[in-house]
Design a protein around this motif. Structure first.
Motif, mmCIF file in Angstrom:
data_model
loop_
_atom_site.group_PDB
_atom_site.id
_atom_site.type_symbol
_atom_site.label_atom_id
_atom_site.label_comp_id
_atom_site.label_asym_id
_atom_site.label_seq_id
_atom_site.Cartn_x
_atom_site.Cartn_y
_atom_site.Cartn_z
ATOM 1 N N UNK A 1 0.847 -1.199 0.000
ATOM 2 C CA UNK A 1 0.000 0.000 0.000
ATOM 3 C C UNK A 1 0.882 1.249 0.000
ATOM 4 N N UNK A 2 0.475 2.293 -0.730
ATOM 5 C CA UNK A 2 1.292 3.514 -0.769
ATOM 6 C C UNK A 2 1.501 4.120 0.620
ATOM 7 N N UNK B 1 6.340 12.609 7.425
ATOM 8 C CA UNK B 1 5.662 13.047 6.209
ATOM 9 C C UNK B 1 4.150 12.900 6.311
ATOM 10 N N UNK B 2 3.461 13.656 5.490
ATOM 11 C CA UNK B 2 2.011 13.592 5.356
ATOM 12 C C UNK B 2 1.654 13.038 3.982
ATOM 13 N N UNK B 3 0.500 12.397 3.895
ATOM 14 C CA UNK B 3 -0.046 11.924 2.623
ATOM 15 C C UNK B 3 -1.522 12.293 2.602
ATOM 16 N N UNK B 4 -1.851 13.324 1.821
ATOM 17 C CA UNK B 4 -3.238 13.777 1.739
ATOM 18 C C UNK B 4 -3.828 13.254 0.436
ATOM 19 N N UNK B 5 -5.074 12.817 0.490
ATOM 20 C CA UNK B 5 -5.705 12.225 -0.692
ATOM 21 C C UNK B 5 -7.090 12.796 -0.914
ATOM 22 N N UNK B 6 -7.494 12.863 -2.147
ATOM 23 C CA UNK B 6 -8.915 12.974 -2.421
ATOM 24 C C UNK B 6 -9.224 12.158 -3.657
ATOM 25 N N UNK B 7 -10.462 11.742 -3.751
ATOM 26 C CA UNK B 7 -10.885 10.914 -4.865
ATOM 27 C C UNK B 7 -11.959 11.709 -5.605
ATOM 28 N N UNK B 8 -11.627 12.197 -6.802
ATOM 29 C CA UNK B 8 -12.576 12.962 -7.589
ATOM 30 C C UNK B 8 -13.327 12.050 -8.540
#
Lengths: 379, 379
Positions: free
Chosen positions: B253-254, B262-269
């Motif tokens: 998994x990423x 670190x941060x990993x911000x996501x959105x699913x459009x």
């Protein structure tokens, strides 16, 4: 406000559909080839678009240099904002078109030309206003990433994964621009222009994935390494460096988790630090979404700024160790750290060497009819 | 154009330094506590700032709710743009401050309040204009990510990695807001407001990392899993869901390649697909870079739009299997798919259960003096 669309292929249809559901914008006339006007909104004359006072902006998604270049210039001359997904056009004529847009007081934006749905150029343009961009690049071609991932995951050979990519619509019938690294190179050209006001137009080093074999992949995997096609750019004195080549990464590198046809665009800001953007680099809706994002932000951003000039790329200062698989009778041209014979070839890792020198050695060997695969080794 | 700075701590100094090197902007007066005016540019009166006609915008980086809230309101009333990194302030009073900014025709932006140097809210605000955001979230707290990564990489216990994080300046002397998930929760509140025009103000489920032990981590690792503290948000009927909890991911998994702070911000459009942004979520220059980015883009974007209202979060529709380690005498409250005894505890994976129900079971057990750790299991 009406947006005219030039071209009604994969991306054009996506833009049309998105504009139908976008507050504040609506689709206007769509330019198609004469004889293809099967709906009232389709027109075959660019004049009809530039003379339509209701058309506020034009989305160029037809591809190719001409007539796209003439049409974009006509639209800008008529005072329409232009958004394009056409990386070949922007790489070839972007500076002139941006200058025309500036004179006419309209926007010329092209987020979709680099990274598809990944908002790379947009963020790079903003970051460049207030931060120093130390380097940029990443995995900017989804077709080759799909192929490399499939070769590694399924042990298949190059020809098989290319056919698979074509069957899935990830690779075109003529895949040359993708597999040769040209598509990725055009993207790094644009990114350098946005970040550094320098559009590199020659002096590149470019190596695609056409030489990779299943045996190469099996050998990387035995070494715990994963291959990705990487674009790299950054400042180089009065110029920039800009090159494309395969790179091998250790298993814990973030690049290894970029699978299928995804893109991973990066920049390293002196203040912001490393910023990585991941997403789908191609496809109808991802690319259309980047076009429509630009259309929603018209007037607030310049991608090619007035200072932007054409330069010759300078990769001489970029030095890496390389993994090399080469005909045994040519192996003496390299300083191998370690190597082993593999049939008529030798494979192993060579001492650090400058990017242009490595690419020239490979080109020379190929011109002599020899066979070679190489990939930089990420420390 | 001059930018006044409220607060001259870690971020304030970074903003000052960046503005000294930013085309078009320059640092103006800096608000400090009375008695701390050791340089001519430092002032201790907010009136001096709001009455200074050369001050075009104010960067609030002092933190805390008051007097930050009063000062920001004063600046907006005086027609100054405001940019802030203060997530507690925006979560508590953002809607009212955005409304005041709108009335005064100035910007109120807060990219730095969520994701530090990662331009998450900015991209989310743009994407929300033209795309439907299906879900959002990710790793939004660098302190806990550093701690979880160190526990996994070095086999250390919670108390040791907390001390290490404090020594490195990644955790504060009182780390409660970070390790309890409150900091991450405030960020998802803001992200939901930006994406959905709905600011969730109660009804949350929030679990931090305070219950995790070295034995838990050893057991995940034996299962090939990695733990991250994940924030999740998305639409839920007329409301939104919004919760924070540990999640276990398989090795590919990423999220597993997000290391250190670190941060990993996501959105699913709906159109753009999954977009992931990675970078440093905290620190002087990353956070300052987000403040300065907002300052460079004043006037072009609204983060809290007029439609934004407060809602009660609704997590009832969010259902996952969970990894649970619980006192043996409480294990009967769960439907374990598989489990094993481990001293006085039982550990294993339970059948899918709704987020609020899982969090309530854990809270009940703790109120009874029992011990439990839980983490959602990513399929």
């Amino acid at each position: 406000m009406k947006v005219a669309i030039l071209g009604f292929g994969t991306v054009g249809v996506g833009v049309y559909e998105m504009l139908e559901n976008c507050a504040g914008l609506e689709p206007g006339p769509v330019l198609v080839r004469p004889g293809k006007e099967d709906k009232p909104f389709k027109v075959s004359s660019m004049e009809a678009i530039v003379n339509d006072p209701e058309v506020y902006a034009v989305a160029e998604v037809m591809g190719g240099i001409e007539p796209a270049n003439s049409y974009v210039a006509m639209a800008l001359e008529a005072g329409k904002h232009v958004v394009t997904s056409n990386k070949a056009l922007v790489a070839a004529h972007g500076i002139e078109l941006a200058e025309l847009a500036r004179r006419k007081g309209v926007s010329f934006l092209f987020s979709a030309a680099c990274g598809g749905g990944v908002p790379f150029l947009h963020n790079l343009a903003i970051a460049a206003q207030s931060d120093k961009i130390l380097s940029l690049g990443g995995i900017l071609n989804g077709t080759t990433n799909f192929m490399l991932d499939a070769m590694q995951a399924e042990g298949k050979d190059y020809g098989d994964v290319l056919k698979q990519a074509q069957a899935l619509g990830y690779a075109e019938a003529d895949p040359t621009a993708d597999v040769s690294g040209l598509d990725a190179l055009r993207k790094i050209m644009l990114a350098c222009a946005v970040a550094y006001d320098k559009l590199p137009v020659d002096g590149f080093s470019r190596e695609g994935i056409e030489s990779i074999t299943a045996a190469d992949v099996a050998d990387f995997q035995a070494r715990g390494l994963t291959c990705r096609l990487i674009t790299s750019g950054g400042p180089a004195g009065a110029s920039v460096y800009a090159y494309v080549e395969p790179v091998l990464f250790p298993a814990n590198a973030p690049e290894c988790s970029v699978v299928k046809n995804f893109n991973m665009a990066k920049y390293n800001g002196e203040n912001a630090g490393a910023i990585v953007l991941l997403g789908q680099g191609a496809g109808r809706y991802p690319t259309a979404s980047a076009v429509v994002r630009d259309l929603c932000g018209l007037g607030s951003l310049e991608m090619f700024r007035p200072a932007c000039v054409k330069v010759r790329a300078n990769n001489a200062g970029c030095v890496h160790p390389y993994y090399v698989r080469v005909d045994a009778d040519k192996a003496g041209r390299f300083s191998f750290r370690e190597c082993r014979a593999d049939g008529d070839s030798v494979r192993g890792v060579v001492e650090p060497i400058a990017v242009p020198q490595m690419h020239k050695l490979a080109n020379d060997i190929r011109q002599e009819g020899g066979s070679i695969f190489f990939a930089a080794v990420e420390a």
